[in-house]
Scaffold this motif. Structure first.
Motif, PDB file in Angstrom:
ATOM      1  N   PRO A 289       0.818  -1.225   0.000  1.00  0.00           N
ATOM      2  CA  PRO A 289       0.000   0.000   0.000  1.00  0.00           C
ATOM      3  C   PRO A 289       0.851   1.275   0.000  1.00  0.00           C
ATOM      4  O   PRO A 289       0.446   2.284  -0.588  1.00  0.00           O
ATOM      5  CB  PRO A 289      -0.818  -0.119   1.279  1.00  0.00           C
ATOM      6  CG  PRO A 289      -0.919  -1.588   1.533  1.00  0.00           C
ATOM      7  CD  PRO A 289       0.393  -2.153   1.055  1.00  0.00           C
ATOM      8  N   ALA A 290       2.012   1.234   0.621  1.00  0.00           N
ATOM      9  CA  ALA A 290       2.883   2.409   0.613  1.00  0.00           C
ATOM     10  C   ALA A 290       3.371   2.716  -0.800  1.00  0.00           C
ATOM     11  O   ALA A 290       3.470   3.891  -1.200  1.00  0.00           O
ATOM     12  CB  ALA A 290       4.066   2.183   1.539  1.00  0.00           C
ATOM     13  N   HIS A 291       3.674   1.678  -1.570  1.00  0.00           N
ATOM     14  CA  HIS A 291       4.095   1.883  -2.955  1.00  0.00           C
ATOM     15  C   HIS A 291       2.970   2.508  -3.777  1.00  0.00           C
ATOM     16  O   HIS A 291       3.199   3.414  -4.595  1.00  0.00           O
ATOM     17  CB  HIS A 291       4.525   0.562  -3.598  1.00  0.00           C
ATOM     18  CG  HIS A 291       5.808   0.027  -3.063  1.00  0.00           C
ATOM     19  ND1 HIS A 291       5.874  -1.186  -2.408  1.00  0.00           N
ATOM     20  CD2 HIS A 291       7.055   0.530  -3.067  1.00  0.00           C
ATOM     21  CE1 HIS A 291       7.123  -1.401  -2.048  1.00  0.00           C
ATOM     22  NE2 HIS A 291       7.862  -0.368  -2.439  1.00  0.00           N
ATOM     23  N   TRP A 292       1.743   2.009  -3.591  1.00  0.00           N
ATOM     24  CA  TRP A 292       0.607   2.550  -4.322  1.00  0.00           C
ATOM     25  C   TRP A 292       0.357   4.013  -3.953  1.00  0.00           C
ATOM     26  O   TRP A 292      -0.001   4.825  -4.807  1.00  0.00           O
ATOM     27  CB  TRP A 292      -0.659   1.729  -4.071  1.00  0.00           C
ATOM     28  CG  TRP A 292      -0.657   0.433  -4.814  1.00  0.00           C
ATOM     29  CD1 TRP A 292      -0.568  -0.819  -4.294  1.00  0.00           C
ATOM     30  CD2 TRP A 292      -0.729   0.263  -6.229  1.00  0.00           C
ATOM     31  NE1 TRP A 292      -0.580  -1.751  -5.287  1.00  0.00           N
ATOM     32  CE2 TRP A 292      -0.680  -1.119  -6.498  1.00  0.00           C
ATOM     33  CE3 TRP A 292      -0.823   1.138  -7.302  1.00  0.00           C
ATOM     34  CZ2 TRP A 292      -0.727  -1.634  -7.790  1.00  0.00           C
ATOM     35  CZ3 TRP A 292      -0.876   0.615  -8.583  1.00  0.00           C
ATOM     36  CH2 TRP A 292      -0.824  -0.740  -8.812  1.00  0.00           C
ATOM     37  N   LEU A 293       0.558   4.366  -2.687  1.00  0.00           N
ATOM     38  CA  LEU A 293       0.397   5.749  -2.252  1.00  0.00           C
ATOM     39  C   LEU A 293       1.405   6.657  -2.951  1.00  0.00           C
ATOM     40  O   LEU A 293       1.061   7.749  -3.411  1.00  0.00           O
ATOM     41  CB  LEU A 293       0.541   5.845  -0.725  1.00  0.00           C
ATOM     42  CG  LEU A 293       0.383   7.230  -0.134  1.00  0.00           C
ATOM     43  CD1 LEU A 293      -1.030   7.752  -0.362  1.00  0.00           C
ATOM     44  CD2 LEU A 293       0.711   7.204   1.343  1.00  0.00           C
TER      45      LEU A 293
ATOM     46  N   VAL B  57       0.280   7.155  -6.573  1.00  0.00           N
ATOM     47  CA  VAL B  57      -0.838   8.094  -6.647  1.00  0.00           C
ATOM     48  C   VAL B  57      -0.355   9.525  -6.437  1.00  0.00           C
ATOM     49  O   VAL B  57      -0.778  10.448  -7.142  1.00  0.00           O
ATOM     50  CB  VAL B  57      -1.937   7.711  -5.626  1.00  0.00           C
ATOM     51  CG1 VAL B  57      -2.971   8.804  -5.489  1.00  0.00           C
ATOM     52  CG2 VAL B  57      -2.582   6.401  -6.021  1.00  0.00           C
ATOM     53  N   LEU B  58       0.533   9.733  -5.504  1.00  0.00           N
ATOM     54  CA  LEU B  58       1.064  11.079  -5.267  1.00  0.00           C
ATOM     55  C   LEU B  58       1.851  11.600  -6.459  1.00  0.00           C
ATOM     56  O   LEU B  58       1.749  12.790  -6.810  1.00  0.00           O
ATOM     57  CB  LEU B  58       1.932  11.094  -4.007  1.00  0.00           C
ATOM     58  CG  LEU B  58       1.183  10.959  -2.684  1.00  0.00           C
ATOM     59  CD1 LEU B  58       2.162  10.871  -1.522  1.00  0.00           C
ATOM     60  CD2 LEU B  58       0.236  12.131  -2.499  1.00  0.00           C
TER      61      LEU B  58
END
Length: 87
Positions: free
Chosen positions: A6-10, A13-14
């Protein structure tokens, strides 16, 4: 190692938000979804149509052209000769 947390996906997205802006992201997602729907419907139509391709003797698929396209011939291109004094 191959999956994204999830940190990678965040972070992804940023980065997209920084590149495209927060106002353009919903429009981009909407147009991507519309394009995917069109693509899926075209694939379904292609699969539902009778097979326009015929198998060749060696198993290769050959597309048969309509009669109008078969009779049309491309004119032969003629070389352009230039005068050496003008060049």
């Amino acid at each position: 190692m191959g999956s994204m947390s999830p940190a990678h996906w965040l972070i992804v997205v940023l980065v997209f938000a920084l590149f495209f802006g927060a106002k353009r992201l919903p429009d981009a997602a909407r147009s991507l979804g519309r394009s995917m729907r069109i693509f899926k419907s075209e694939v379904q139509v292609m699969h539902s149509e009778p097979d326009a391709d015929a198998a060749d003797s060696d198993g290769a698929t050959v597309r048969r052209l309509p009669a109008a396209e078969q009779s049309a011939q491309v004119p032969e291109a003629k070389p352009v000769l230039r005068d050496s004094a003008r060049a």
